[in-house]
Scaffold this motif. Structure first.
Motif, PDB file in Angstrom:
ATOM      1  N   ARG A 139      51.925  10.670 -14.982  1.00 35.69           N
ATOM      2  CA  ARG A 139      50.600  10.306 -14.471  1.00 35.69           C
ATOM      3  C   ARG A 139      50.017  11.504 -13.746  1.00 35.69           C
ATOM      4  O   ARG A 139      50.736  12.293 -13.152  1.00 35.69           O
ATOM      5  CB  ARG A 139      50.730   9.126 -13.519  1.00 35.69           C
ATOM      6  N   ASP A 140      48.734  11.629 -13.777  1.00 28.89           N
ATOM      7  CA  ASP A 140      48.051  12.741 -13.128  1.00 28.89           C
ATOM      8  C   ASP A 140      47.899  12.426 -11.644  1.00 28.89           C
ATOM      9  O   ASP A 140      46.953  11.745 -11.238  1.00 28.89           O
ATOM     10  CB  ASP A 140      46.690  12.957 -13.785  1.00 28.89           C
ATOM     11  N   LEU A 141      48.852  12.891 -10.853  1.00 26.87           N
ATOM     12  CA  LEU A 141      48.849  12.628  -9.409  1.00 26.87           C
ATOM     13  C   LEU A 141      48.953  13.938  -8.651  1.00 26.87           C
ATOM     14  O   LEU A 141      49.571  14.888  -9.123  1.00 26.87           O
ATOM     15  CB  LEU A 141      50.032  11.729  -9.021  1.00 26.87           C
ATOM     16  N   GLU A 142      48.380  13.962  -7.482  1.00 21.61           N
ATOM     17  CA  GLU A 142      48.430  15.162  -6.656  1.00 21.61           C
ATOM     18  C   GLU A 142      48.727  14.772  -5.221  1.00 21.61           C
ATOM     19  O   GLU A 142      48.602  13.610  -4.833  1.00 21.61           O
ATOM     20  CB  GLU A 142      47.105  15.922  -6.735  1.00 21.61           C
ATOM     21  N   THR A 143      49.108  15.771  -4.442  1.00 21.56           N
ATOM     22  CA  THR A 143      49.313  15.549  -3.017  1.00 21.56           C
ATOM     23  C   THR A 143      47.976  15.180  -2.399  1.00 21.56           C
ATOM     24  O   THR A 143      46.953  15.793  -2.701  1.00 21.56           O
ATOM     25  CB  THR A 143      49.890  16.816  -2.358  1.00 21.56           C
ATOM     26  N   ARG A 144      48.001  14.151  -1.582  1.00 20.48           N
ATOM     27  CA  ARG A 144      46.769  13.676  -0.932  1.00 20.48           C
ATOM     28  C   ARG A 144      46.960  13.756   0.568  1.00 20.48           C
ATOM     29  O   ARG A 144      48.072  13.604   1.065  1.00 20.48           O
ATOM     30  CB  ARG A 144      46.493  12.214  -1.331  1.00 20.48           C
ATOM     31  N   ASP A 145      45.890  13.987   1.280  1.00 22.45           N
ATOM     32  CA  ASP A 145      45.994  13.902   2.738  1.00 22.45           C
ATOM     33  C   ASP A 145      44.888  13.001   3.253  1.00 22.45           C
ATOM     34  O   ASP A 145      43.830  12.872   2.657  1.00 22.45           O
ATOM     35  CB  ASP A 145      46.021  15.267   3.423  1.00 22.45           C
ATOM     36  N   ILE A 146      45.222  12.364   4.354  1.00 21.35           N
ATOM     37  CA  ILE A 146      44.333  11.363   4.916  1.00 21.35           C
ATOM     38  C   ILE A 146      44.511  11.339   6.426  1.00 21.35           C
ATOM     39  O   ILE A 146      45.619  11.544   6.931  1.00 21.35           O
ATOM     40  CB  ILE A 146      44.625   9.979   4.295  1.00 21.35           C
ATOM     41  N   ASN A 147      43.433  11.120   7.120  1.00 24.96           N
ATOM     42  CA  ASN A 147      43.497  10.983   8.572  1.00 24.96           C
ATOM     43  C   ASN A 147      43.590   9.492   8.890  1.00 24.96           C
ATOM     44  O   ASN A 147      42.727   8.712   8.510  1.00 24.96           O
ATOM     45  CB  ASN A 147      42.260  11.601   9.236  1.00 24.96           C
ATOM     46  N   VAL A 148      44.659   9.107   9.554  1.00 27.99           N
ATOM     47  CA  VAL A 148      44.904   7.700   9.882  1.00 27.99           C
ATOM     48  C   VAL A 148      44.519   7.461  11.333  1.00 27.99           C
ATOM     49  O   VAL A 148      44.988   8.148  12.232  1.00 27.99           O
ATOM     50  CB  VAL A 148      46.384   7.329   9.643  1.00 27.99           C
ATOM     51  N   ARG A 149      43.661   6.474  11.548  1.00 26.58           N
ATOM     52  CA  ARG A 149      43.217   6.145  12.901  1.00 26.58           C
ATOM     53  C   ARG A 149      42.824   4.681  12.973  1.00 26.58           C
ATOM     54  O   ARG A 149      43.098   3.928  12.063  1.00 26.58           O
ATOM     55  CB  ARG A 149      42.083   7.058  13.339  1.00 26.58           C
ATOM     56  N   GLY A 150      42.159   4.293  14.044  1.00 26.09           N
ATOM     57  CA  GLY A 150      41.636   2.937  14.168  1.00 26.09           C
ATOM     58  C   GLY A 150      42.666   1.893  14.545  1.00 26.09           C
ATOM     59  O   GLY A 150      42.616   0.781  14.045  1.00 26.09           O
ATOM     60  N   GLY A 151      43.624   2.242  15.389  1.00 30.60           N
ATOM     61  CA  GLY A 151      44.616   1.264  15.833  1.00 30.60           C
ATOM     62  C   GLY A 151      45.792   1.094  14.891  1.00 30.60           C
ATOM     63  O   GLY A 151      46.730   0.365  15.195  1.00 30.60           O
ATOM     64  N   VAL A 152      45.746   1.755  13.737  1.00 30.10           N
ATOM     65  CA  VAL A 152      46.835   1.635  12.767  1.00 30.10           C
ATOM     66  C   VAL A 152      48.139   2.152  13.365  1.00 30.10           C
ATOM     67  O   VAL A 152      49.203   1.566  13.169  1.00 30.10           O
ATOM     68  CB  VAL A 152      46.493   2.381  11.459  1.00 30.10           C
ATOM     69  N   TRP A 153      48.054   3.244  14.126  1.00 29.85           N
ATOM     70  CA  TRP A 153      49.283   3.834  14.668  1.00 29.85           C
ATOM     71  C   TRP A 153      49.956   2.920  15.674  1.00 29.85           C
ATOM     72  O   TRP A 153      51.188   2.841  15.697  1.00 29.85           O
ATOM     73  CB  TRP A 153      48.997   5.210  15.279  1.00 29.85           C
ATOM     74  N   ASP A 154      49.194   2.220  16.501  1.00 29.12           N
ATOM     75  CA  ASP A 154      49.817   1.284  17.446  1.00 29.12           C
ATOM     76  C   ASP A 154      50.629   0.240  16.688  1.00 29.12           C
ATOM     77  O   ASP A 154      51.777  -0.046  17.031  1.00 29.12           O
ATOM     78  CB  ASP A 154      48.756   0.587  18.314  1.00 29.12           C
ATOM     79  N   ARG A 155      50.023  -0.319  15.651  1.00 28.88           N
ATOM     80  CA  ARG A 155      50.714  -1.336  14.859  1.00 28.88           C
ATOM     81  C   ARG A 155      51.927  -0.750  14.135  1.00 28.88           C
ATOM     82  O   ARG A 155      52.987  -1.379  14.054  1.00 28.88           O
ATOM     83  CB  ARG A 155      49.746  -1.957  13.855  1.00 28.88           C
ATOM     84  N   ALA A 156      51.762   0.453  13.584  1.00 28.45           N
ATOM     85  CA  ALA A 156      52.864   1.080  12.844  1.00 28.45           C
ATOM     86  C   ALA A 156      54.048   1.379  13.763  1.00 28.45           C
ATOM     87  O   ALA A 156      55.198   1.112  13.401  1.00 28.45           O
ATOM     88  CB  ALA A 156      52.381   2.353  12.161  1.00 28.45           C
ATOM     89  N   VAL A 157      53.771   1.917  14.932  1.00 27.32           N
ATOM     90  CA  VAL A 157      54.855   2.245  15.863  1.00 27.32           C
ATOM     91  C   VAL A 157      55.546   0.972  16.333  1.00 27.32           C
ATOM     92  O   VAL A 157      56.783   0.920  16.424  1.00 27.32           O
ATOM     93  CB  VAL A 157      54.334   3.095  17.047  1.00 27.32           C
ATOM     94  N   ASP A 158      54.785  -0.070  16.622  1.00 23.68           N
ATOM     95  CA  ASP A 158      55.394  -1.341  17.040  1.00 23.68           C
ATOM     96  C   ASP A 158      56.263  -1.932  15.932  1.00 23.68           C
ATOM     97  O   ASP A 158      57.371  -2.412  16.189  1.00 23.68           O
ATOM     98  CB  ASP A 158      54.315  -2.355  17.460  1.00 23.68           C
ATOM     99  N   ALA A 159      55.775  -1.889  14.688  1.00 26.86           N
ATOM    100  CA  ALA A 159      56.549  -2.414  13.559  1.00 26.86           C
ATOM    101  C   ALA A 159      57.811  -1.588  13.337  1.00 26.86           C
ATOM    102  O   ALA A 159      58.898  -2.129  13.089  1.00 26.86           O
ATOM    103  CB  ALA A 159      55.689  -2.434  12.297  1.00 26.86           C
ATOM    104  N   TRP A 160      57.684  -0.269  13.441  1.00 23.85           N
ATOM    105  CA  TRP A 160      58.839   0.632  13.299  1.00 23.85           C
ATOM    106  C   TRP A 160      59.869   0.338  14.375  1.00 23.85           C
ATOM    107  O   TRP A 160      61.057   0.210  14.088  1.00 23.85           O
ATOM    108  CB  TRP A 160      58.338   2.070  13.383  1.00 23.85           C
ATOM    109  N   ASN A 161      59.410   0.194  15.617  1.00 25.92           N
ATOM    110  CA  ASN A 161      60.325  -0.066  16.721  1.00 25.92           C
ATOM    111  C   ASN A 161      61.033  -1.411  16.563  1.00 25.92           C
ATOM    112  O   ASN A 161      62.194  -1.552  16.915  1.00 25.92           O
ATOM    113  CB  ASN A 161      59.574  -0.015  18.060  1.00 25.92           C
ATOM    114  N   ALA A 162      60.334  -2.380  16.005  1.00 25.68           N
ATOM    115  CA  ALA A 162      60.911  -3.716  15.809  1.00 25.68           C
ATOM    116  C   ALA A 162      61.725  -3.806  14.516  1.00 25.68           C
ATOM    117  O   ALA A 162      62.386  -4.814  14.265  1.00 25.68           O
ATOM    118  CB  ALA A 162      59.794  -4.759  15.791  1.00 25.68           C
ATOM    119  N   GLY A 163      61.659  -2.757  13.686  1.00 25.04           N
ATOM    120  CA  GLY A 163      62.359  -2.793  12.400  1.00 25.04           C
ATOM    121  C   GLY A 163      61.734  -3.789  11.435  1.00 25.04           C
ATOM    122  O   GLY A 163      62.414  -4.347  10.584  1.00 25.04           O
TER     123      GLY A 163
END
Length: 196
Positions: A139-163
């Motif tokens: 498949r024609d795929l390339e490296t992509r970059d994205i800026n993640v914001r908007g409260g996503v990190w709070d949720r991600a860190v909490d989910a990571w910490n809780a497993g």
């Protein structure tokens, strides 16, 4: 198709593509941000540092309890005084308790760093490795970059910490949907790079 963990890769290895679920790469990236004592637990220095860290607060004693370290106060004092050394099983438990407490203690710092005063954090998403896939199936795929914001990190860190893998998977789907119509091609990836 949020939460399917498949998207375009219904059978990832069918044509010998290699990768890991995006939520796993996200969790591994957060794991790498947790730093601590590098000396191994079975070294004099590593054990002493872990014991000092764990016995410096009630949270440390609670972490030891969760890890299954149930010894008499006299035994713990002897470990701290370097008069005796914990057996192999207790060394492993002390190491587990130490890293679990480090994770808990870095949660606020990770959220602060990743949210970056509302600016978010840029991640680089490397697509699955197709080097072993026949050209006609690639498949024609390339490296992509994205800026993640908007409260996503709070949720991600909490989910990571809780497993919580299900929440991490849902968050990953939310992140990659910002990539547009190709988003489901990134449900599995080779890696995720961080600018944090």
């Amino acid at each position: 198709m949020a939460g399917t963990e498949e998207g375009r890769w219904r059978d990832l290895g069918a044509y010998r593509a290699r990768g890991i679920a995006g939520w796993v790469a996200l969790a591994e990236g957060l794991d790498k941000m947790v730093t601590g004592i590098e000396s191994p637990v079975d070294s004099e220095r590593g054990l002493a540092a872990r014991l000092r860290y764990l016995t410096a607060s009630d949270a440390g004693y609670e972490a030891m309890d969760r890890a299954g370290i149930h010894v008499r106060p006299r035994t713990l004092i002897a470990w701290l005084a370097e008069e005796t050394t914990p057996n192999k099983a207790n060394l492993a438990r002390l190491d587990a308790a130490y890293w679990e407490l480090r994770r808990r203690n870095v949660v606020a710092d990770l959220k602060r760093r990743l949210n970056n005063r509302g600016r978010g954090t840029r991640i680089e998403i490397d697509p699955v490795d197709q080097s072993q896939v026949e050209r006609r199936h690639q498949r024609d795929l390339e490296t992509r970059d994205i800026n993640v914001r908007g409260g996503v990190w709070d949720r991600a860190v909490d989910a990571w910490n809780a497993g919580d893998r299900h929440e991490l998977d849902a968050i990953w789907d939310e992140i990659i949907q910002a990539l547009g119509t190709d988003w489901d091609a990134y449900t599995y990836v080779s890696s995720v790079g961080w600018a944090a």
